[in-house]
Write a protein that holds these residues in place. Structure first.
Motif, mmCIF file in Angstrom:
data_model
loop_
_atom_site.group_PDB
_atom_site.id
_atom_site.type_symbol
_atom_site.label_atom_id
_atom_site.label_comp_id
_atom_site.label_asym_id
_atom_site.label_seq_id
_atom_site.Cartn_x
_atom_site.Cartn_y
_atom_site.Cartn_z
ATOM 1 N N PHE A 15 10.442 -40.047 8.813
ATOM 2 C CA PHE A 15 11.220 -39.175 9.682
ATOM 3 C C PHE A 15 12.075 -38.228 8.843
ATOM 4 C CE2 PHE A 15 15.261 -38.387 11.903
ATOM 5 C CZ PHE A 15 14.788 -37.665 12.980
ATOM 6 N N PHE A 16 12.772 -38.786 7.840
ATOM 7 C CA PHE A 16 13.625 -37.952 7.011
ATOM 8 C C PHE A 16 12.803 -37.010 6.144
ATOM 9 C CE2 PHE A 16 16.713 -41.368 7.973
ATOM 10 C CZ PHE A 16 17.661 -40.562 8.590
ATOM 11 N N ASN A 17 11.636 -37.446 5.681
ATOM 12 C CA ASN A 17 10.768 -36.553 4.924
ATOM 13 C C ASN A 17 10.328 -35.389 5.798
ATOM 14 O OD1 ASN A 17 10.944 -38.018 2.586
ATOM 15 N ND2 ASN A 17 9.068 -39.169 2.952
ATOM 16 N N ILE A 22 10.880 -29.633 7.344
ATOM 17 C CA ILE A 22 11.233 -28.594 8.312
ATOM 18 C C ILE A 22 12.393 -27.765 7.785
ATOM 19 C CG2 ILE A 22 12.193 -28.201 10.611
ATOM 20 C CD1 ILE A 22 10.581 -30.693 11.511
ATOM 21 N N LYS A 23 13.365 -28.435 7.194
ATOM 22 C CA LYS A 23 14.524 -27.730 6.643
ATOM 23 C C LYS A 23 14.091 -26.780 5.523
ATOM 24 C CE LYS A 23 19.272 -28.799 5.287
ATOM 25 N NZ LYS A 23 20.212 -29.861 4.962
ATOM 26 N N ILE A 24 13.111 -27.188 4.738
ATOM 27 C CA ILE A 24 12.582 -26.326 3.677
ATOM 28 C C ILE A 24 11.937 -25.086 4.297
ATOM 29 C CG2 ILE A 24 10.772 -26.149 1.914
ATOM 30 C CD1 ILE A 24 11.449 -29.126 1.224
ATOM 31 N N GLU A 28 13.052 -21.256 3.662
ATOM 32 C CA GLU A 28 12.130 -20.219 3.193
ATOM 33 C C GLU A 28 12.237 -18.972 4.064
ATOM 34 O OE1 GLU A 28 8.193 -21.849 2.927
ATOM 35 O OE2 GLU A 28 8.726 -23.159 1.271
ATOM 36 N N ALA A 29 12.276 -19.171 5.372
ATOM 37 C CA ALA A 29 12.418 -18.032 6.280
ATOM 38 C C ALA A 29 13.757 -17.343 6.046
ATOM 39 C CB ALA A 29 12.296 -18.494 7.729
ATOM 40 N N ASP A 78 25.801 -17.795 5.559
ATOM 41 C CA ASP A 78 25.044 -18.587 4.599
ATOM 42 C C ASP A 78 24.098 -19.541 5.335
ATOM 43 O OD1 ASP A 78 26.510 -20.833 5.425
ATOM 44 O OD2 ASP A 78 27.786 -20.843 3.662
ATOM 45 N N PHE A 79 23.241 -20.214 4.571
ATOM 46 C CA PHE A 79 22.202 -21.045 5.180
ATOM 47 C C PHE A 79 22.789 -22.192 6.003
ATOM 48 C CE2 PHE A 79 19.257 -24.674 5.061
ATOM 49 C CZ PHE A 79 18.214 -24.122 5.802
ATOM 50 N N ASP A 80 23.818 -22.858 5.503
ATOM 51 C CA ASP A 80 24.381 -24.000 6.231
ATOM 52 C C ASP A 80 24.933 -23.580 7.595
ATOM 53 O OD1 ASP A 80 23.713 -25.842 4.273
ATOM 54 O OD2 ASP A 80 25.608 -25.578 3.201
ATOM 55 N N ASP A 81 25.614 -22.438 7.634
ATOM 56 C CA ASP A 81 26.129 -21.951 8.912
ATOM 57 C C ASP A 81 24.988 -21.497 9.817
ATOM 58 O OD1 ASP A 81 28.763 -22.512 8.331
ATOM 59 O OD2 ASP A 81 29.178 -20.515 7.515
ATOM 60 N N PHE A 82 23.966 -20.871 9.215
ATOM 61 C CA PHE A 82 22.815 -20.460 10.015
ATOM 62 C C PHE A 82 22.102 -21.680 10.603
ATOM 63 C CE2 PHE A 82 18.261 -19.854 10.421
ATOM 64 C CZ PHE A 82 18.256 -18.913 11.444
ATOM 65 N N LEU A 83 21.999 -22.747 9.824
ATOM 66 C CA LEU A 83 21.343 -23.965 10.301
ATOM 67 C C LEU A 83 22.071 -24.538 11.517
ATOM 68 C CD1 LEU A 83 18.868 -25.612 9.525
ATOM 69 C CD2 LEU A 83 20.330 -27.046 8.115
ATOM 70 N N LYS A 84 23.394 -24.456 11.522
ATOM 71 C CA LYS A 84 24.169 -24.911 12.686
ATOM 72 C C LYS A 84 23.825 -24.083 13.916
ATOM 73 C CE LYS A 84 28.004 -26.440 9.823
ATOM 74 N NZ LYS A 84 29.330 -26.076 9.316
#
Length: 164
Positions: A15-17, A22-24, A28-29, A78-84
């Motif tokens: 699951f974590f893999n 997906i996070k990778i 990339e995008a 940044d990516f972390d904020d975008f991920l949220k």
């Protein structure tokens, strides 16, 4: 020497893999929109980036997320904020919502001459191959493969089990 992993840890690892994978893909995008190489994208690109990753936010949702930004103001994320933002509740909406179903029904009603909840296969084929973004006959055949048709070659477009 470390202890052997528990069954829970072993079961959770795939699951974590998967999440890492997906996070990778998301990163990339994100990187494709990072024009400066600083690990940030312009806030004005957030809507396009969300759409590129499978979401379909409305312009109002984009304004809620980014505020009323001037595209030339230089604000970035940044990516972390975008991920949220990407993983916000309701971000990946199901296409099978009641509202979406009702929109499909309304679209079919336009072509339902008798107003009985059915559209003929022939008329649907004509519409799909002649109007808007035209499909080929082969594409229509593929689309109609799993659709239930009655004895009169009609499709009940109001049935909840209709899946196109």
């Amino acid at each position: 020497m470390s202890a052997a992993p528990t069954e829970e840890q072993l079961a959770a690892k795939p699951f974590f893999n998967c999440i890492d994978s997906i996070k990778i893909d998301y990163r990339e995008a994100f990187t494709l929109f990072d024009r400066t190489g600083e690990g940030k994208v312009p806030m004005s690109s957030v809507g396009t980036l969300l759409r590129a990753l499978g979401q379909n936010p409305t312009e109002a949702e984009i304004r809620d997320i980014t505020g009323d930004l001037d595209p030339n103001d230089g604000k970035s994320i940044d990516f972390d904020d975008f991920l949220k933002i990407l993983l916000r509740p309701g971000g990946f909406k199901s296409a099978a919502t009641e509202a979406t179903f009702n929109e499909f029904v309304q679209a079919f009603q336009v072509f339902d001459r008798e107003g009985n909840g059915f559209i003929s296969v022939g008329e649907l084929r004509y519409v799909l191959t002649s109007l808007g973004d035209r499909l080929t006959d082969a594409e229509v055949d593929e689309l109609l493969k799993g659709v239930e048709v009655d004895n009169h070659e009609n499709i009940n477009y109001e049935g909840k089990d209709l899946t196109i």
